[in-house]
Each structure stands twice: as C-alpha cells, then as structure tokens.
Design a protein around this motif. Structure first.
Motif, short mmCIF file in Angstrom:
data_model
loop_
_atom_site.label_atom_id
_atom_site.label_comp_id
_atom_site.label_asym_id
_atom_site.label_seq_id
_atom_site.Cartn_x
_atom_site.Cartn_y
_atom_site.Cartn_z
N PHE A 37 0.82 -1.21 0.00
CA PHE A 37 0.00 0.00 0.00
C PHE A 37 0.86 1.27 0.00
N GLU A 38 1.96 1.28 0.71
CA GLU A 38 2.85 2.45 0.70
C GLU A 38 3.47 2.65 -0.67
N THR A 39 3.81 1.56 -1.35
CA THR A 39 4.38 1.66 -2.69
C THR A 39 3.36 2.20 -3.68
N ILE A 40 2.14 1.71 -3.59
CA ILE A 40 1.07 2.18 -4.48
C ILE A 40 0.85 3.68 -4.31
N ILE A 41 0.83 4.15 -3.07
CA ILE A 41 0.51 5.55 -2.79
C ILE A 41 1.71 6.46 -3.04
N ASN A 42 2.89 6.04 -2.67
CA ASN A 42 4.06 6.92 -2.71
C ASN A 42 4.78 6.96 -4.05
N TYR A 43 4.66 5.90 -4.85
CA TYR A 43 5.51 5.78 -6.03
C TYR A 43 4.75 5.83 -7.35
N ASP A 44 3.50 6.29 -7.34
CA ASP A 44 2.74 6.44 -8.57
C ASP A 44 2.65 5.11 -9.33
N ILE A 45 2.41 4.04 -8.58
CA ILE A 45 2.34 2.70 -9.16
C ILE A 45 0.98 2.09 -8.82
N MET A 46 0.37 1.45 -9.78
CA MET A 46 -0.89 0.75 -9.53
C MET A 46 -0.89 -0.55 -10.33
N PRO A 47 -0.91 -1.70 -9.67
CA PRO A 47 -0.98 -2.98 -10.39
C PRO A 47 -2.20 -3.02 -11.29
N LYS A 48 -2.04 -3.53 -12.50
CA LYS A 48 -3.12 -3.45 -13.49
C LYS A 48 -4.34 -4.29 -13.11
#
Length: 316
Positions: A109-120
């Motif tokens: 969740f921190e990676t999704i929010i902080n790094y502009d990443i969203m698994p498809k």
C-alpha cells in the motif's frame, strides 16, 4: 479471459436465462456510456485534474502506514463475505495475519501511494445479476440489478484512503447519509419537525422527492476528481485516480464469465469509499438549493432540502 475455476460464494441465486452477450453489452453501456452533462464544466475540471496529475507524475512521497491502522482495518473486516477476483477471503487475511504479512501489506500500500504505481489487476470486480422483482420477467435486463464483489486488497486500500478523507472532510449539513453519528432517523426527524413547525404557523408544507436512477453508476469521475482536489492531498488523489484508471469488471451469469473490461464512469459498487464519494459529488446541488429564498424557516435556520445518500427531498 476470466479464470473459470474461481468460485463466487453468494447465497442469493440468479434465476435468469438472459443471454450472456446481451447482459455484457447492457452492463458495458451502464458503466461506460456518458450521460448528458455540461461539457464546459467537465472540460474545466479535466484541465485542473490533468495539471495535478502532470505536476505530480512520478513524484516520490513518504506517506507511512502504522501497524495499528492496518490491523484495525483488517480486524473489522466482516466474516462470511464472498471472495473476489483473487479468491482471497476476509477470513484468510484476518486469521493469518502475522508480523511478516503485515509488513508485506504495508509495503504494497505504501508503494502504491508513494511511487505512482498501480498494479493493473488490482481493482477488478466480479459482477453478478440479481432479479429485482420475482413477479416480473427474469430475462428483462431492466428487472436485473448488478452486484459487484470487490477484492479484499482493494477494500483495504479504500479504507486507508477513507480514514484520511474523514480527517479533513466534515460533510455537508443537509446530507444525513455517510456521516459519523448521522442516520436516516435524523433525516426523518428533521422532516417531521419542520412539518410540525409549519403547522404551528398555520402553513402547508409542499414536498417533492427525487430518487436518481442508478445514481452511483452515473457519477462523472472527472468532475468528482476536481471536487476531491479541494479535500485531499495531491499524492492521495493521484493514487486514487490511478486506482480508478484500472477499474475493471467481469460478469458472471448462468455459470459463465465474460471477458474482463474497463469501466470509466460511476463510483465502485460496494466500495467502502463510494458512499462518501457520492456525497461529496452531490453536495454542490444541496448548496445551490440552499441559496433559494424558499423553504421552511425556523429562527435562523432555513430547510428546503434534505438528503440521504441519493434520495433527495425538497420542501417548501
């Protein structure tokens, strides 16, 4: 194509023989075809939202999640709910939660929010069709309602965002739905008391109700993002827009599955955040009604509209 081995655990049986392609086409239109709207307002909203996304594209933020926050969200997940696309149930997460799993969830969740990443494939809902009125034609698409089953990871993510919005957003005074310490009973109380007050003044009360059809499914997302710009930080909004950009559904009917397809309008059915998002989206209407000079005036209080979710009552 959708994994045919996935089992959707729902007690309510579908009793329809509607053609799979017909159902797929109608639901595709429901979640993708735009309604008539003010293009000038939409274009202005899009310009602002696009600028926000461009200014924050690939920026790295440092939002940290606390262990207690994730644990609290997981512990409150209800049992006996259908598992979604990834076949993970609430019980699997709740009863197998360990320090190692907790760290993995925080990292995701921190990676999704902080790094502009969203698994498809992070936001895929499984849609089932349920009969509205058993006395009417079960194969009529208008007599069927959609029920979307969300993935549990997506639900946890939405609850994380929800907690942060609730810290800043206090709601609107005329909206009795989706607010802390507020209920339908409070809306009914406001209506009854205003009518009783009019009686004491020997005045009639004129009312009209509005029930918007499929209101949650018809929300213009661009205009919603613009409204959210005024409420939450850019990094949270960036993450949430990305979340909706990969919003997809697959339809299960008559023991068959359609292909997965993107949906581009509406707030997510069954999403923990959706009721609040809809309230934010519609509050401008209530504020506009408040400017009308008409209504029931009690002291310094004027009441001419009462909202509970997508149900609107006008009174004069």
């Amino acid at each position: 194509m959708f994994d045919k081995n996935i089992v959707i655990q729902l007690d309510e049986k579908i009793d329809t023989t509607i053609d799979l392609d017909v159902a797929r086409n109608e639901i595709f239109k429901l979640f993708n075809e735009s309604e008539i709207c003010n293009k000038e307002i939409e274009n202005k909203s899009k310009e602002k939202v696009d600028k926000l996304m461009k200014d924050n594209c690939h920026k790295i933020f440092d939002m940290k999640l606390e262990d207690d926050e994730i644990i609290e969200i997981i512990q409150k997940l209800p049992n006996n709910k259908a598992s979604g696309y990834n076949r993970v149930s609430n019980e699997m997460i709740k009863y197998e939660l360990s320090p190692k799993l907790l760290n993995v969830l925080k990292l995701i969740f921190e990676t999704i929010i902080n790094y502009d990443i969203m698994p498809k494939n992070f936001n895929i809902g499984v849609v089932k069709l349920l009969v509205k009125d058993k006395n009417k034609d079960h194969d009529d698409i208008n007599n069927l309602r959609t029920l979307t089953i969300s993935d549990k990871m997506a639900i946890i993510y939405e609850k994380i965002i929800l907690k942060r919005i609730n810290k800043k957003y206090q709601g609107f005074k005329n909206q009795f739905g989706f607010r802390t310490n507020s209920s339908c009973g409070h809306a009914v109380f406001a209506l009854k008391e205003s009518v009783l007050f009019n009686r004491t003044q020997n005045k009639r009360t004129i009312g009209a109700t509005i029930d918007a059809s499929k209101a949650f499914d018809k929300v213009n997302r661009v205009n919603l993002w613009y409204k959210l710009m005024k409420i939450i930080e850019a990094y949270l909004l960036r993450s949430f827009i990305n979340y909706y950009l990969v919003s997809k559904i697959v339809i299960f009917i008559n023991n068959k599955y359609t292909n997965i397809f993107i949906i581009t309008r509406g707030v997510k059915q069954g999403g923990p955040l959706s009721p609040l998002l809809f309230a934010i989206y519609i509050n401008q209407l209530s504020a506009l009604l408040d400017t009308d000079p008409g209504g029931i005036i009690i002291g310094e209080i004027k009441i001419n509209n009462i909202l509970y979710a997508d149900d609107i009552l006008l009174q004069y």
